[in-house]
Design an enzyme around this catalytic site. Structure first.
Site, PDB file in Angstrom:
ATOM      1  N   CYS A 261       0.807  -1.216   0.000  1.00 15.98           N
ATOM      2  CA  CYS A 261       0.000   0.000   0.000  1.00 15.98           C
ATOM      3  C   CYS A 261       0.844   1.271   0.000  1.00 15.98           C
ATOM      4  O   CYS A 261       0.289   2.374  -0.054  1.00 15.98           O
ATOM      5  CB  CYS A 261      -0.938   0.012   1.204  1.00 15.98           C
ATOM      6  SG  CYS A 261      -1.871  -1.519   1.386  1.00 15.98           S
ATOM      7  N   HIS A 417      -2.613   7.488   6.759  1.00 15.39           N
ATOM      8  CA  HIS A 417      -2.967   6.276   6.020  1.00 15.39           C
ATOM      9  C   HIS A 417      -4.440   5.957   6.272  1.00 15.39           C
ATOM     10  O   HIS A 417      -5.179   5.674   5.337  1.00 15.39           O
ATOM     11  CB  HIS A 417      -2.059   5.132   6.470  1.00 15.39           C
ATOM     12  CG  HIS A 417      -2.158   3.903   5.644  1.00 15.39           C
ATOM     13  ND1 HIS A 417      -1.998   3.907   4.279  1.00 15.39           N
ATOM     14  CD2 HIS A 417      -2.404   2.607   5.993  1.00 15.39           C
ATOM     15  CE1 HIS A 417      -2.130   2.679   3.812  1.00 15.39           C
ATOM     16  NE2 HIS A 417      -2.392   1.870   4.826  1.00 15.39           N
ATOM     17  N   HIS A 455      -9.655   2.435   0.076  1.00 18.58           N
ATOM     18  CA  HIS A 455      -8.230   2.091   0.053  1.00 18.58           C
ATOM     19  C   HIS A 455      -7.900   1.483  -1.304  1.00 18.58           C
ATOM     20  O   HIS A 455      -8.260   0.347  -1.605  1.00 18.58           O
ATOM     21  CB  HIS A 455      -7.932   1.099   1.169  1.00 18.58           C
ATOM     22  CG  HIS A 455      -6.467   0.888   1.416  1.00 18.58           C
ATOM     23  ND1 HIS A 455      -5.482   1.399   0.598  1.00 18.58           N
ATOM     24  CD2 HIS A 455      -5.814   0.220   2.414  1.00 18.58           C
ATOM     25  CE1 HIS A 455      -4.306   1.054   1.073  1.00 18.58           C
ATOM     26  NE2 HIS A 455      -4.480   0.348   2.168  1.00 18.58           N
TER      27      HIS A 455
END
Length: 613
Positions: A261, A417, A455
């Site tokens: 990620c 995040h 995400h």
């Protein structure tokens, strides 16, 4: 003169909020805070993107951001799979008839073949046990994702030739960034050497839909054939390859560094270092992820990582038959039950500061540095660790070195995040709180845009940067509006989590830290400088005369950018996709002892020994 400054001169892309260029995707996030004219511009951009002319504004907005998975992907109530079906004959043969062309090769030993009703068919009798796979359907426990706006299909905008969705998104996003540049790319490229343009882009998962590696892996068990496209088009670095080969025509440094990620920031670091060292004058940085497939989502669901309908109902005290609020599936730093997977492709364009001033490029900010650290020894490979302390502290120290103590404490923000998982809300908030305390920062503004766009794995940091550029242009910090209240276990000391849109004083904005935490211990934090800070640095280095020259050149860039925006809104512009265009062969290459020329563009081969001592 010090190292070159990597100036952000353009960006583009698409995610569930819409088109990124001209800050339209950002504006969708802060829609409720927009003035009438700005809101109308955002709505117009959404209408053009989706091809919607009849839907009401409310309906149009409902077809964006996080929502129930739509038919463009799959029906979560009826996901295809194969039920294992072991059979036993119990003394009486299992018998059926089929066409001879469907006979397996070799025929299993337990099969006895008898004549069928005609010469083309055969009757099969099986004695003993036989394993069958029965095609059937099941209900999927995850029913929500962050999908591109309904009606938008990037593959329909050019001759896509069955490209995987992630690559079609890459073509669109890179074209959007290129068009938003406001200058003629071919002329610019002709003025640079082939080795002065870098492209770094990729995906964390690869291209796993049916037109890429997913099709390759599923073909045989589906009883179909593997095509020649599946394998190469499924590679994780293919977004960079496509941009080089079909959008830019670039022959410089390229590739993809993967860090789960954090992949976008891994590639941004390559671009920053290329420009700071002088190895490149232009860099395209991007990522594309198209993970909304049952197979990928089931992998994350098996880890307990995704928000399920059951988990959402439990959070909101709903009954077993009640429908949860899918719009609020991702709740960073609140009571939550998992992240929401999303699809996105985002690209940044960086110039060195001299080129940015010479060409009159847009000064959207600057990318100072990216810091990457692993977690060291781990128990769970997917769990968080200590590496993010290092990356955030180093990124804050970088900001302090550039903007000073006061600028660090009063002129920054953090794009967290912020995945929406219970583990993330605790670990990341503690890291941010402790780093802020160590640097004497109070009320550090913290954003978490995954509450809007989910995400998108490799592209997530690109989403965060695109939103930050919007903040610095329009002044609104998107609130974490899906979270009603911070969870009790979230660390809040020294931090300011805004659950509503917050107006920022742009006259004080100097920097942003972009944070990413990837499975496997892939931590990355970037120090991004605001347009205000960037212009101050350009004035200090190049003087008033350099800035005056830039202002004159800026006029034509702005006009070109506005003209392009008008064409886009009128539906008169397609993604730049140049297939079989100006392909160079051996005849285009010539040498002498000091250099190599590619189609009359020369690259010097004169080098000094870096290890002469």
């Amino acid at each position: 003169m010090g190292q070159a400054l990597p100036v952000i001169v353009s960006f583009g892309g698409v995610n569930s909020a819409g088109r990124s260029s001209m800050h339209h995707g950002y504006a969708r996030m802060v829609e409720s805070a927009l003035g009438e004219d700005r809101r109308a511009a955002m709505i117009a951009a959404l209408r053009q993107l989706t091809g919607s002319t009849s839907d009401s504004e409310a309906s149009l907005l409902e077809q964006t951001l996080i929502r129930r998975i739509g038919p463009a992907h799959f029906d979560p109530t009826s996901v295809a799979w194969n039920q294992r079906l072991p059979t036993r004959s119990n003394g009486s043969p299992v018998s059926f008839e089929l066409h001879r062309r469907y006979l397996p090769e070799p025929v299993p030993e337990d099969w006895q073949l008898l004549p069928g009703d005609d010469e083309e068919h055969v009757r099969v009798q099986i004695v003993g046990e036989q394993q069958f796979l029965l095609p059937t359907h099941r209900e999927f426990e995850v029913k929500v994702a962050s999908q591109l706006p309904d009606g938008f299909d990037p593959a329909s905008l050019y001759q896509s030739r069955n490209h995987p969705r992630g690559l079609a998104m890459s073509v669109y996003a890179a074209s959007d960034a290129l068009g938003n540049l406001g200058m003629d790319w071919d002329s610019l490229m002709a003025s640079l050497g082939p080795d002065q343009i870098s492209v770094y882009a990729g995906s964390a998962m690869g291209q796993l839909d049916d037109n890429g590696a997913g099709g390759m892996l599923k073909a045989r068990y589906r009883g179909s054939r593997v095509t020649s496209k599946f394998c190469p088009l499924g590679l994780a670095e293919m977004p960079a390859d496509f941009v080089n080969a079909y959008v830019l025509g670039a022959a410089g440094s390229t590739g993809a560094t993967l860090g789960a990620c954090a992949s976008f920031l891994y590639n941004l670091r390559h671009a920053i270092h290329d420009i700071r060292s002088g190895r490149a004058r232009v860099a395209f940085v991007g990522a594309a992820e198209a993970p909304i497939t049952p197979e990928v989502m089931e992998g994350y669901a098996a880890m307990g990582a995704l928000a399920t309908d059951k988990g959402l109902r439990q959070l909101d005290g709903l009954g077993d038959t009640d429908t949860p609020d899918h719009r609020r599936a991702c709740r960073p730093f609140g009571e939550n039950c998992g992240f929401t997977i999303g699809e996105s492709s985002q690209f940044l364009v960086l110039f060195d500061d001299k080129l940015a001033l010479e060409t009159g490029a847009n000064i959207l900010g600057a990318a100072a540095d990216v810091f990457i650290n692993a977690d060291g020894f781990k128990k769970s490979i997917s769990g968080p660790g200590v590496g993010n302390y290092l990356t955030m502290a180093r990124a804050a120290a970088c900001a302090r070195a550039i903007v000073g103590e006061q600028g660090l404490r009063e002129g920054g923000l953090v794009q967290a995040h912020g995945t929406g998982t219970p583990q993330n809300r605790v670990t990341e908030s503690v890291i941010l709180s402790r780093v802020a305390g160590a640097f004497g920062i109070q009320d550090w503004p913290v954003g978490a845009i995954k509450s809007y766009v989910g995400h998108s794995l490799a592209a997530a940091s690109g989403d965060q940067i695109a939103a930050t550029l919007g903040i610095w242009t329009e002044g609104w910090m998107p609130g974490i509006t899906t979270t009603d209240a911070l969870a009790d276990d979230v660390a809040t000391e020294n931090l300011s989590f805004s659950l509503e849109h917050q107006a920022l004083d742009l006259s004080k904005q100097r920097y942003a830290l972009i944070n990413a935490k990837g499975f496997g211990g892939n931590n990355a934090s970037a120090t991004i400088l605001s347009p205000l800070q960037t212009m101050d640095m350009l004035k200090a280095r190049h003087g008033a005369q350099g800035v005056l020259q830039w202002e004159k050149a800026q006029e034509s860039v702005k006009l070109a950018q506005e003209s392009r925006e008008s064409r886009v809104l009128a539906g008169q512009e397609s993604p730049r996709y140049l297939f079989d265009n100006n392909v160079l062969g051996d005849e285009a290459v010539s040498f002498d002892t000091d250099g190599i020329s590619i189609a009359d563009q020369r690259v010097s081969l004169v080098q000094s020994n870096p290890f002469a001592d």
